[in-house]
Design a protein around this motif. Structure first.
Motif, PDB file in Angstrom:
ATOM      1  N   ASN A 270      11.057  -1.842  18.475  1.00 10.55           N
ATOM      2  CA  ASN A 270      10.762  -2.480  19.864  1.00 10.55           C
ATOM      3  C   ASN A 270       9.444  -3.218  19.959  1.00 10.55           C
ATOM      4  OD1 ASN A 270      13.266  -1.533  20.962  1.00 10.55           O
ATOM      5  ND2 ASN A 270      12.621   0.181  22.092  1.00 10.55           N
ATOM      6  N   LYS A 271       8.461  -2.807  19.159  1.00 10.99           N
ATOM      7  CA  LYS A 271       7.250  -3.174  19.147  1.00 10.99           C
ATOM      8  C   LYS A 271       6.893  -3.912  17.939  1.00 10.99           C
ATOM      9  CE  LYS A 271       5.011  -1.783  23.458  1.00 10.99           C
ATOM     10  NZ  LYS A 271       3.881  -1.204  23.768  1.00 10.99           N
ATOM     11  N   GLN A 272       7.782  -3.873  17.075  1.00 15.07           N
ATOM     12  CA  GLN A 272       7.660  -4.615  15.751  1.00 15.07           C
ATOM     13  C   GLN A 272       6.490  -4.009  15.037  1.00 15.07           C
ATOM     14  OE1 GLN A 272       9.830  -7.582  14.676  1.00 15.07           O
ATOM     15  NE2 GLN A 272      11.163  -6.122  15.806  1.00 15.07           N
ATOM     16  N   ILE A 273       6.396  -2.824  15.002  1.00 20.07           N
ATOM     17  CA  ILE A 273       5.207  -2.197  14.364  1.00 20.07           C
ATOM     18  C   ILE A 273       5.759  -1.705  13.153  1.00 20.07           C
ATOM     19  CG2 ILE A 273       3.722   0.011  14.397  1.00 20.07           C
ATOM     20  CD1 ILE A 273       4.126  -0.174  17.524  1.00 20.07           C
ATOM     21  N   PRO A 274       4.982  -2.122  12.000  1.00 20.06           N
ATOM     22  CA  PRO A 274       5.749  -1.689  10.494  1.00 20.06           C
ATOM     23  C   PRO A 274       5.287   0.016  10.391  1.00 20.06           C
ATOM     24  CG  PRO A 274       3.745  -2.993  10.491  1.00 20.06           C
ATOM     25  CD  PRO A 274       4.167  -2.860  12.022  1.00 20.06           C
ATOM     26  N   LEU A 275       6.508   0.453   9.662  1.00 21.14           N
ATOM     27  CA  LEU A 275       6.080   1.798   9.374  1.00 21.14           C
ATOM     28  C   LEU A 275       6.174   2.177   7.767  1.00 21.14           C
ATOM     29  CD1 LEU A 275       6.755   5.051   9.975  1.00 21.14           C
ATOM     30  CD2 LEU A 275       9.127   4.532   9.500  1.00 21.14           C
ATOM     31  N   TYR A 276       4.794   2.693   7.385  1.00 20.86           N
ATOM     32  CA  TYR A 276       4.694   3.190   5.919  1.00 20.86           C
ATOM     33  C   TYR A 276       5.093   4.586   5.565  1.00 20.86           C
ATOM     34  CZ  TYR A 276       2.401  -1.403   5.821  1.00 20.86           C
ATOM     35  OH  TYR A 276       1.834  -2.697   6.004  1.00 20.86           O
ATOM     36  N   VAL A 277       5.869   4.767   4.473  1.00 19.18           N
ATOM     37  CA  VAL A 277       5.694   6.366   4.051  1.00 19.18           C
ATOM     38  C   VAL A 277       5.112   6.053   2.771  1.00 19.18           C
ATOM     39  CG1 VAL A 277       7.613   7.971   3.380  1.00 19.18           C
ATOM     40  CG2 VAL A 277       8.194   6.259   5.114  1.00 19.18           C
ATOM     41  N   LYS A 278       4.103   7.137   2.822  1.00 27.46           N
ATOM     42  CA  LYS A 278       3.210   7.100   1.418  1.00 27.46           C
ATOM     43  C   LYS A 278       3.058   8.287   0.845  1.00 27.46           C
ATOM     44  CE  LYS A 278       0.562   3.025   2.692  1.00 27.46           C
ATOM     45  NZ  LYS A 278      -0.638   2.256   2.224  1.00 27.46           N
ATOM     46  N   PRO A 279       2.711   8.433  -0.153  1.00 23.57           N
ATOM     47  CA  PRO A 279       2.599   9.833  -0.899  1.00 23.57           C
ATOM     48  C   PRO A 279       1.030  10.410  -0.551  1.00 23.57           C
ATOM     49  CG  PRO A 279       2.112   8.187  -2.712  1.00 23.57           C
ATOM     50  CD  PRO A 279       2.639   7.348  -1.484  1.00 23.57           C
ATOM     51  N   PHE A 280       1.073  11.459   0.173  1.00 20.21           N
ATOM     52  CA  PHE A 280      -0.236  12.001   0.434  1.00 20.21           C
ATOM     53  C   PHE A 280      -0.999  12.375  -0.778  1.00 20.21           C
ATOM     54  CE2 PHE A 280       2.481  15.928   1.251  1.00 20.21           C
ATOM     55  CZ  PHE A 280       1.804  16.669   0.234  1.00 20.21           C
ATOM     56  N   GLY A 281      -0.436  12.483  -2.189  1.00 18.94           N
ATOM     57  CA  GLY A 281      -1.143  12.767  -3.227  1.00 18.94           C
ATOM     58  C   GLY A 281      -1.812  11.589  -4.087  1.00 18.94           C
ATOM     59  N   ASP A 282      -1.559  10.482  -3.440  1.00 19.66           N
ATOM     60  CA  ASP A 282      -1.820   9.210  -4.116  1.00 19.66           C
ATOM     61  C   ASP A 282      -2.232   8.182  -3.043  1.00 19.66           C
ATOM     62  OD1 ASP A 282      -2.639   6.943  -5.675  1.00 19.66           O
ATOM     63  OD2 ASP A 282      -0.784   6.934  -6.580  1.00 19.66           O
ATOM     64  N   PRO A 283      -3.378   8.525  -2.180  1.00 19.45           N
ATOM     65  CA  PRO A 283      -3.421   7.475  -0.987  1.00 19.45           C
ATOM     66  C   PRO A 283      -3.572   5.898  -0.846  1.00 19.45           C
ATOM     67  CG  PRO A 283      -5.178   8.957  -1.044  1.00 19.45           C
ATOM     68  CD  PRO A 283      -4.096   9.480  -2.280  1.00 19.45           C
ATOM     69  N   THR A 284      -3.847   5.533  -2.191  1.00 17.36           N
ATOM     70  CA  THR A 284      -3.817   4.047  -2.298  1.00 17.36           C
ATOM     71  C   THR A 284      -2.620   3.390  -2.902  1.00 17.36           C
ATOM     72  OG1 THR A 284      -4.982   4.355  -4.454  1.00 17.36           O
ATOM     73  CG2 THR A 284      -6.442   4.203  -2.688  1.00 17.36           C
ATOM     74  N   ALA A 285      -1.449   4.322  -3.384  1.00 18.76           N
ATOM     75  CA  ALA A 285      -0.323   3.632  -3.535  1.00 18.76           C
ATOM     76  C   ALA A 285       0.459   3.053  -2.420  1.00 18.76           C
ATOM     77  CB  ALA A 285       0.721   4.955  -4.200  1.00 18.76           C
ATOM     78  N   ALA A 286       1.389   2.075  -2.715  1.00 19.08           N
ATOM     79  CA  ALA A 286       1.964   1.305  -1.932  1.00 19.08           C
ATOM     80  C   ALA A 286       2.975   1.920  -0.921  1.00 19.08           C
ATOM     81  CB  ALA A 286       2.505  -0.143  -2.443  1.00 19.08           C
ATOM     82  N   GLY A 287       3.733   2.790  -1.610  1.00 19.48           N
ATOM     83  CA  GLY A 287       4.760   3.574  -0.833  1.00 19.48           C
ATOM     84  C   GLY A 287       5.815   2.661  -0.489  1.00 19.48           C
ATOM     85  N   SER A 288       6.557   3.097   0.594  1.00 24.19           N
ATOM     86  CA  SER A 288       7.585   2.047   1.237  1.00 24.19           C
ATOM     87  C   SER A 288       7.086   1.445   2.650  1.00 24.19           C
ATOM     88  CB  SER A 288       8.842   2.869   1.415  1.00 24.19           C
ATOM     89  OG  SER A 288       9.383   3.312   0.336  1.00 24.19           O
ATOM     90  N   ARG A 289       7.649   0.199   2.749  1.00 22.15           N
ATOM     91  CA  ARG A 289       7.216  -0.367   4.145  1.00 22.15           C
ATOM     92  C   ARG A 289       8.388  -0.641   4.838  1.00 22.15           C
ATOM     93  NH1 ARG A 289       6.776  -5.616   5.948  1.00 22.15           N
ATOM     94  NH2 ARG A 289       5.246  -6.129   7.259  1.00 22.15           N
ATOM     95  N   ILE A 290       8.693  -0.322   5.849  1.00 28.92           N
ATOM     96  CA  ILE A 290       9.831  -0.829   6.889  1.00 28.92           C
ATOM     97  C   ILE A 290       9.421  -1.374   8.120  1.00 28.92           C
ATOM     98  CG2 ILE A 290      11.831   0.503   8.294  1.00 28.92           C
ATOM     99  CD1 ILE A 290      10.787   3.292   6.816  1.00 28.92           C
ATOM    100  N   ALA A 291      10.194  -2.699   8.151  1.00 30.84           N
ATOM    101  CA  ALA A 291       9.871  -3.699   9.308  1.00 30.84           C
ATOM    102  C   ALA A 291      10.887  -4.552   9.216  1.00 30.84           C
ATOM    103  CB  ALA A 291       8.305  -4.364   8.689  1.00 30.84           C
ATOM    104  N   ALA A 292      10.700  -5.432  10.233  1.00 24.23           N
ATOM    105  CA  ALA A 292      11.807  -6.382  10.513  1.00 24.23           C
ATOM    106  C   ALA A 292      11.842  -7.387   9.544  1.00 24.23           C
ATOM    107  CB  ALA A 292      11.373  -7.158  12.068  1.00 24.23           C
ATOM    108  N   ASP A 293      10.727  -7.768   8.817  1.00 23.14           N
ATOM    109  CA  ASP A 293      11.126  -8.695   7.476  1.00 23.14           C
ATOM    110  C   ASP A 293      10.949  -8.017   6.435  1.00 23.14           C
ATOM    111  OD1 ASP A 293       8.541  -7.564   7.323  1.00 23.14           O
ATOM    112  OD2 ASP A 293       7.206  -9.364   7.325  1.00 23.14           O
TER     113      ASP A 293
END
Ligand code: ASP
Ligand code: MG
Length: 420
Positions: A270-293
């Motif tokens: 609803n507010k076009q806020i991206p959601l990241y899912v990242k590993p807590f064991g490797d905080p600088t990893a890119a993980g997954s990004r969920i967004a409209a684009d």
């Protein structure tokens, strides 16, 4: 501002809390204008505390006071050990509750919320005090006073208007500390009772706070590298899905992917806020990004298991069977009993629904039996395969008892017997 959510697995011991501090410190010292360092930290109960608290409620309700108390003491001990390992003083730095907040005059579900919510209250107090002692600018928030809900115990419905106003006022204060630590999963009623939002509801809290506060992003810190195409405990070869669209994420979580709570996406979309899912064991990893684009559709086959399903089949009691009329009757009953439907199939004379096998099922079946001949199968799982091919499907079916299957060109949904 950003929202970070830490689940139970990420704070299951003192090392987890120290790691959380490291991740939080990285965020608040990484000043990248024009964004600010303000951080909302949403935390679940530590480790398996919620399950342990559920047992306390069950013992209390069964009148087994000794067992309830022993379980309660174990839970307190578990937290005291963590506090000590973190150099905190139990009872001085953090309030401890000697008594179980159980009221025999109240319903099981109301007691459940008063007791089970203690897990998040404890975890967040420990974390807030620890972060403060490490020199960060921190404030602890008491969500039962801030996130307003109705009295649907164990599955409370959030009053967004009231909550948004209260939470914004708290957040927009001058001189608010940089880091706010808040409980996921719990809220409160207008008359001061604690409520819970449904198991695994902390992600949803994080999404609501992101929405209320117009976060630039919400990050869920997990024990996996991000969103994978299958559960690594079940499939040996998993791949990370780096980018998804909101709609794909909704479908994955609805199909049973344990990675995010199904209610999480809507407030963010609803507010076009991206959601990241990242590993807590490797905080600088890119993980997954969920967004409209996000990139879609996902280009690897995705396997999702939804466990503990029950397949209910309804047959007309007489020949005056009109599908449309029966449907509205069936779904009215299903809705009133709060069943969660995962699959629907109809034929000329039957309708089958696959639902989560929750505590609400027996009463629903009883009511359905007034109108229909009802049969059911339990100990089932629903396997959804997105991006399936004939080969993949054949492999998935091999050696399994298939109760029902629905396939389209790209997606297969199999209701299978759980192997014992
Ligand atoms: N602690 C709660 C649970 O275990 C909420 C959550 O973890 O999201 O269900
Ligand atoms: Mg959890």
């Amino acid at each position: 501002m950003k929202v970070y959510k830490f689940g139970g697995a990420s704070v299951k011991d003192a090392a987890g809390v120290r790691n959380l501090e490291k991740i939080v410190r990285l965020a608040v010292t990484n000043d990248q204008r024009p964004t600010t360092n303000d951080l909302m930290v949403v935390v679940s109960a530590m480790g398996k505390t919620t399950n342990a608290l559920e047992r306390v409620v069950e013992f209390c309700a069964a009148g087994q006071e000794d067992k309830a108390l022993n379980q309660w003491i174990d839970i307190i001990d578990f937290h005291v050990t963590i506090m000590k390992e973190l150099g905190l003083q139990p009872g001085i730095d953090i309030r401890l509750h000697g008594e179980i907040p159980y009221d025999p005059a109240c319903s099981f579900d109301e007691n459940y919320d008063q007791i089970v919510s203690m897990g998040e209250l404890l975890s967040t107090q420990i974390i807030a005090v620890y972060l403060l002692k490490q020199g960060l600018s921190v404030e602890w928030w008491n969500m039962p006073k801030l996130l307003r809900t109705d009295t649907t115990w164990r599955e409370a419905v959030v009053d967004n208007e009231t909550s948004r106003a209260v939470i914004r006022a708290g957040w927009d204060r001058p001189n608010r500390p940089t880091v706010v630590v808040a409980q996921g999963f719990i809220g409160g009623t207008a008359d001061g009772k604690r409520t819970t939002l449904g198991r695994e509801g902390s992600d949803y809290t994080a999404a609501l706070l992101g929405n209320y506060l117009d976060a630039e992003s919400v990050t869920i810190w997990k024990d996996v590298p991000g969103i994978l195409n299958a559960d690594p405990r079940l499939e040996p070869n998993t791949v990370l899905i780096p980018s998804l669209r909101y709609q794909d994420a909704v479908e994955l979580s609805y199909s049973g992917a344990q990675i995010i709570h199904p209610k999480t996406i809507r407030p963010l979309e609803n507010k076009q806020i991206p959601l990241y899912v990242k590993p807590f064991g490797d905080p600088t990893a890119a993980g997954s990004r969920i967004a409209a684009d996000g990139v879609g559709p996902i280009d690897v086959p995705v396997y999702i298991w939804r466990k503990n399903q029950i397949l209910i089949t309804m047959r007309a009691k007489d020949f005056a069977f009109v599908l449309e009329e029966s449907l509205s009757e069936i779904f009215d009953i299903i809705h009133r009993h709060r069943l969660k439907v995962s699959l629907i199939q109809s034929s000329a004379v039957t309708i089958s629904v696959c639902v989560d096998n929750t505590r609400f099922v027996p009463a629903a079946i009883e009511e359905l039996r007034v109108h229909f001949n009802v049969s059911y199968n339990d100990h089932l799982s629903l396997l959804t395969i997105r991006g399936t091919t004939p080969n993949i499907l054949a492999r998935a079916k091999a050696g399994r008892t298939i109760m029902l299957s629905q396939t389209t060109r790209r997606t297969a949904r199999l209701v299978v017997k759980e192997e014992d």
